[in-house]
Scaffold this active site. Structure first.
Site, mmCIF file in Angstrom:
data_model
loop_
_atom_site.group_PDB
_atom_site.id
_atom_site.type_symbol
_atom_site.label_atom_id
_atom_site.label_comp_id
_atom_site.label_asym_id
_atom_site.label_seq_id
_atom_site.Cartn_x
_atom_site.Cartn_y
_atom_site.Cartn_z
ATOM 1 C CD GLU A 30 -3.267 -0.451 2.108
ATOM 2 O OE1 GLU A 30 -2.957 0.196 3.121
ATOM 3 O OE2 GLU A 30 -4.394 -0.933 1.935
ATOM 4 C CG HIS A 75 8.210 -29.649 -1.202
ATOM 5 N ND1 HIS A 75 8.799 -30.848 -1.528
ATOM 6 C CD2 HIS A 75 8.927 -29.152 -0.158
ATOM 7 C CE1 HIS A 75 9.817 -31.064 -0.709
ATOM 8 N NE2 HIS A 75 9.913 -30.044 0.130
ATOM 9 C CE LYS A 117 -12.349 1.046 1.128
ATOM 10 N NZ LYS A 117 -11.804 2.034 2.045
HETATM 11 O O1 PA5 Z 1 -3.338 1.289 5.817
HETATM 12 C C1 PA5 Z 1 -4.489 1.705 5.753
HETATM 13 O O2 PA5 Z 1 -4.764 2.853 6.118
HETATM 14 C C2 PA5 Z 1 -5.655 0.832 5.310
HETATM 15 O O3 PA5 Z 1 -5.285 -0.321 4.726
HETATM 16 C C3 PA5 Z 1 -6.541 0.544 6.500
HETATM 17 O O4 PA5 Z 1 -5.759 -0.073 7.470
HETATM 18 C C4 PA5 Z 1 -7.712 -0.342 6.214
HETATM 19 O O5 PA5 Z 1 -8.384 0.083 5.071
HETATM 20 C C5 PA5 Z 1 -8.695 -0.329 7.392
HETATM 21 O O6 PA5 Z 1 -9.168 0.973 7.601
HETATM 22 P P1 PA5 Z 1 -9.940 1.412 8.907
HETATM 23 O O7 PA5 Z 1 -9.057 1.198 10.070
HETATM 24 O O8 PA5 Z 1 -10.237 2.861 8.679
HETATM 25 O O9 PA5 Z 1 -11.195 0.576 8.994
#
Ligand code: PA5
Length: 446
Positions: free
Chosen positions: A288, A309, A423
């Site tokens: 990310e 394997h 989303k």
């Molecule tokens: O790194 C990030 O910000 C995202 O991947 C969030 O961790 C993930 O989308 C979960 O979001 P939230 O804690 O707002 O539910």
């Protein structure tokens, strides 16, 4: 006790030491930018000083909350996804007995929900909870993420049916934004115990906040030691530390030097199934943070020797766009010696008297050499022991390495704009109010 160590020597058949050290002045600038909060995404740099800024009172509050849940719960369901899930899952799995679920326990079993939208998963979880004493830790920084919101809606109703509304509220802890989001509104309305995720700490960098620390404490692990490890790594990776002594600087520089010769996939390798979710957490952190603007190293992972394997063939002889980073634990907690067998029908008496871990280590060494010979450069990260302290070191090492590496790539490592695309389509397909135009557009494509 030592520190975690990084070894880049097995990349030197592919890149020169000068290629790594060529990043030296740039890396120094990037570390300073992380500390001065002057680089890209500087409103999300609260994690940089997080270990040294956590107070004793905060840790005590988290521990007390964990102890209260422990008194009343055999099972605690941690609801969250992405950064609100993977960090605690990684640490708890790394420190837990592989068969803890089948053994007598002193601490509640921590299970997870809201990390998927599988009906099977939720149905089976609810059935299992039905006869148990349980509670919930609901985690969402935004407080609006669909997956955990659905899970929490279902579990909250179950909990209220089982214990009544007031008693159920005593079994729920919410970890979310200080003021924004549906989870904050609900927590205030229902009177849940809450913890705040700081505004300037993004989800995937939040494991050293209550997001990670509360579930880890509930599972019975020492969060003060985890934080201590991170504090020490914060000191070992600061801007004042010479490049060659800073493991995160070396890691970030080496992987970027490898990227520049076409090694665009990094495979995190472990030889201990307890580390599977450490790699999952690392994949989110790096994927990310770096994967944007058409840039980034693709983070993948394997569990060896199991995956030798399956994936071993590809790594040995497939496309040569890979490098590996082996995460190795120097000293296991256990002692298992292979015994001599009178019949020796399996032909394994040459191993008699050796520890099983020695066989594992030779598998690791043999594989590293084979993969390097096959064209796969290798970075090796060694943890002296698998405990809270060294996991704390490892978490901070990866986090600061990620910040430096993202800046080398010249991206903002602290946003995730691409996560929104799925989303939007999902809401359009589910006909969420406000998405009428998107619904029309997507239906025309079906
Ligand atoms: O790194 C990030 O910000 C995202 O991947 C969030 O961790 C993930 O989308 C979960 O979001 P939230 O804690 O707002 O539910």
């Amino acid at each position: 006790m030592g520190n975690i160590k990084i070894d880049y020597s097995k990349t030197l058949n592919f890149i020169r030491k000068e290629d790594i050290f060529g990043f030296q002045s740039e890396v120094k600038k990037h570390i300073e930018a992380l500390y001065n909060k002057s680089g890209k995404g500087n409103d999300f740099l609260g994690w940089v000083n997080l270990p040294t800024s956590i107070s004793f009172d905060e840790i005590k509050d988290i521990q007390t909350t964990a102890d209260n849940l422990k008194k009343n719960c055999e099972i605690v369901v941690v609801v969250g996804i992405g950064g609100s899930y993977l960090g605690s899952k990684a640490v708890i799995d790394a420190l837990s007995d592989n068969f803890a679920q089948l053994k007598e326990r002193k601490n509640p079993l921590v299970v997870f929900a809201g990390q998927n939208i599988s009906e099977d998963y939720m149905t089976e979880l609810r059935a299992m909870l039905h006869t148990r004493n349980w509670g919930v830790v609901a985690i969402s920084k935004s407080g609006t993420t669909t997956e955990p919101a659905i899970a929490f809606r279902i579990l909250k109703t179950d909990l209220e049916k089982k214990y009544g509304k007031t008693a159920a509220a005593q079994r729920i802890v919410a970890i979310t934004d200080a003021s924004k989001g549906a989870l904050r509104t609900l927590a205030t309305q229902e009177g849940y115990k809450t913890f705040i995720i700081p505004d300037d700490v993004g989800g995937r960098f939040s494991v050293l906040t209550p997001v990670g620390l509360l579930p880890i404490a509930i599972a019975g692990f020492d969060i003060a030691q985890l934080v201590k490890g991170a504090v020490d790594m914060e000191k070992l990776t600061g801007a004042n530390i010479p490049f060659e002594e800073n493991p995160a600087a070396i890691y970030a520089a080496t992987r970027n030097a490898l990227l520049r010769i076409g090694k665009g996939i990094e495979i995190m390798v472990n030889y201990n199934p307890k580390l599977h979710y450490v790699a999952e957490w690392w994949k989110q952190l790096y994927g990310e943070s770096e994967g944007k603007e058409g840039k980034g190293i693709f983070p993948a992972s394997v569990d060896f020797t199991s995956d030798l394997h399956s994936m071993g063939q590809y790594i040995q002889e497939g496309q040569r766009n890979l490098f590996e980073t082996v995460l190795s634990v120097k000293q296991p907690d256990t002692q298992l010696v292979i015994e001599k067998d009178a019949g020796n029908l399996d032909g394994l008496n040459f191993l008699a008297g050796k520890r099983m871990d020695e066989v594992n280590k030779m598998a690791e060494l043999g594989t590293i050499i084979a993969h390097v010979d096959g064209g796969v450069p290798n970075i090796r990260i060694e943890l002296p022991l698998l405990n809270e302290y060294f996991l704390g070191q490892l978490i901070y090492f990866y986090e600061i390495g990620c910040g430096i590496s993202g800046y080398i790539l010249d991206v903002n490592p602290f946003d995730q704009p691409g996560v929104e695309a799925y989303k939007k389509n999902m809401f359009a397909l589910l006909e969420k109010p406000g998405f009428e135009a998107e619904t029309k557009a997507i239906k025309a494509r079906l």
